[in-house]
Scaffold this motif. Structure first.
Motif, PDB file in Angstrom:
ATOM      1  N   CYS A 116       0.830  -1.227   0.062  1.00 40.24           N
ATOM      2  CA  CYS A 116      -0.018   0.115   0.055  1.00 40.24           C
ATOM      3  C   CYS A 116       0.905   1.205  -0.002  1.00 40.24           C
ATOM      4  CB  CYS A 116      -1.080   0.119   1.205  1.00 40.24           C
ATOM      5  SG  CYS A 116      -2.203   1.157   1.334  1.00 40.24           S
ATOM      6  N   CYS A 155      -0.565   4.625   6.623  1.00 36.85           N
ATOM      7  CA  CYS A 155      -1.649   4.870   7.384  1.00 36.85           C
ATOM      8  C   CYS A 155      -2.899   5.727   6.795  1.00 36.85           C
ATOM      9  CB  CYS A 155      -1.288   5.839   8.750  1.00 36.85           C
ATOM     10  SG  CYS A 155      -0.093   4.899   9.810  1.00 36.85           S
ATOM     11  N   GLY A 156      -3.990   4.869   6.498  1.00 35.47           N
ATOM     12  CA  GLY A 156      -4.869   5.609   5.712  1.00 35.47           C
ATOM     13  C   GLY A 156      -5.062   5.102   4.215  1.00 35.47           C
ATOM     14  N   CYS A 193      -6.442   0.689  -1.343  1.00 35.93           N
ATOM     15  CA  CYS A 193      -6.055   0.086  -0.236  1.00 35.93           C
ATOM     16  C   CYS A 193      -6.054   0.768   1.099  1.00 35.93           C
ATOM     17  CB  CYS A 193      -4.644  -0.670  -0.175  1.00 35.93           C
ATOM     18  SG  CYS A 193      -3.410   0.553  -0.439  1.00 35.93           S
ATOM     19  N   LEU A 194      -6.145   0.172   2.151  1.00 30.43           N
ATOM     20  CA  LEU A 194      -6.205   1.119   3.607  1.00 30.43           C
ATOM     21  C   LEU A 194      -4.733   0.573   4.204  1.00 30.43           C
ATOM     22  CD1 LEU A 194      -7.645   3.170   5.017  1.00 30.43           C
ATOM     23  CD2 LEU A 194      -8.846   1.214   6.097  1.00 30.43           C
ATOM     24  N   GLN A 207      -2.596  -0.049   7.293  1.00 31.48           N
ATOM     25  CA  GLN A 207      -2.830  -0.192   8.687  1.00 31.48           C
ATOM     26  C   GLN A 207      -1.654  -0.772   9.433  1.00 31.48           C
ATOM     27  OE1 GLN A 207      -6.131  -3.096   8.544  1.00 31.48           O
ATOM     28  NE2 GLN A 207      -7.617  -1.445   8.154  1.00 31.48           N
ATOM     29  N   HIS A 208      -0.579   0.230   9.121  1.00 35.32           N
ATOM     30  CA  HIS A 208       0.814  -0.295   9.921  1.00 35.32           C
ATOM     31  C   HIS A 208       0.318  -0.268  11.351  1.00 35.32           C
ATOM     32  CE1 HIS A 208       4.964   0.167  11.040  1.00 35.32           C
ATOM     33  NE2 HIS A 208       5.137  -0.540   9.940  1.00 35.32           N
ATOM     34  N   CYS A 249       0.275   3.140  13.209  1.00 34.33           N
ATOM     35  CA  CYS A 249      -0.637   4.190  12.932  1.00 34.33           C
ATOM     36  C   CYS A 249      -1.298   4.724  14.094  1.00 34.33           C
ATOM     37  CB  CYS A 249      -1.520   3.829  11.862  1.00 34.33           C
ATOM     38  SG  CYS A 249      -0.913   3.162  10.275  1.00 34.33           S
ATOM     39  N   GLY A 250      -1.936   4.135  14.903  1.00 32.29           N
ATOM     40  CA  GLY A 250      -2.782   4.531  15.975  1.00 32.29           C
ATOM     41  C   GLY A 250      -1.655   5.086  17.289  1.00 32.29           C
TER      42      GLY A 250
END
Length: 102
Positions: free
Chosen positions: A56, A60-61, A91-92, A94-95, A98-99
């Motif tokens: 991706c 993130c995102g 795609c999204l 989501q490593h 990220c949060g």
């Protein structure tokens, strides 16, 4: 004649010229026997398998992934053109980090 060649013509019906270059398929002014006579030498494009999807583009995102394939036999003498060689899809990302950004 491969490509566009205005010297490749023959007398057609009602003294109109018909063409026998590979460009005549696009313009619709081929001689009546063009497909039977000239298409035998035509070679359509052939492509290999799709490669893997890339990662991706955004960790993130929202991002995108891409993949490609190669031409194995290029079109010749008015043969069928190549299909798309690249594909892209969303795609999204989501490593795991990220949060956790502050």
């Amino acid at each position: 004649c491969p490509g566009r060649n205005n010297a490749c013509w023959a007398p057609g019906t009602r003294w109109a010229r018909c063409y026998c270059d590979s460009y005549c398929r696009r313009t619709g002014d081929c001689c009546q026997d063009y497909l039977a006579t000239c298409r035998r030498a035509a070679v359509g494009c052939a492509v290999g398998p799709w490669g893997p999807w890339s990662g991706c583009s955004s960790p993130c995102g929202v991002g995108s992934r891409a993949r490609s394939r190669q031409v194995t036999v290029p079109p010749r003498h008015g043969g069928d053109p190549c299909p798309d060689l690249k594909q892209r899809r969303g795609c999204l990302g989501q490593h795991p980090t990220c949060g956790t950004a502050k």
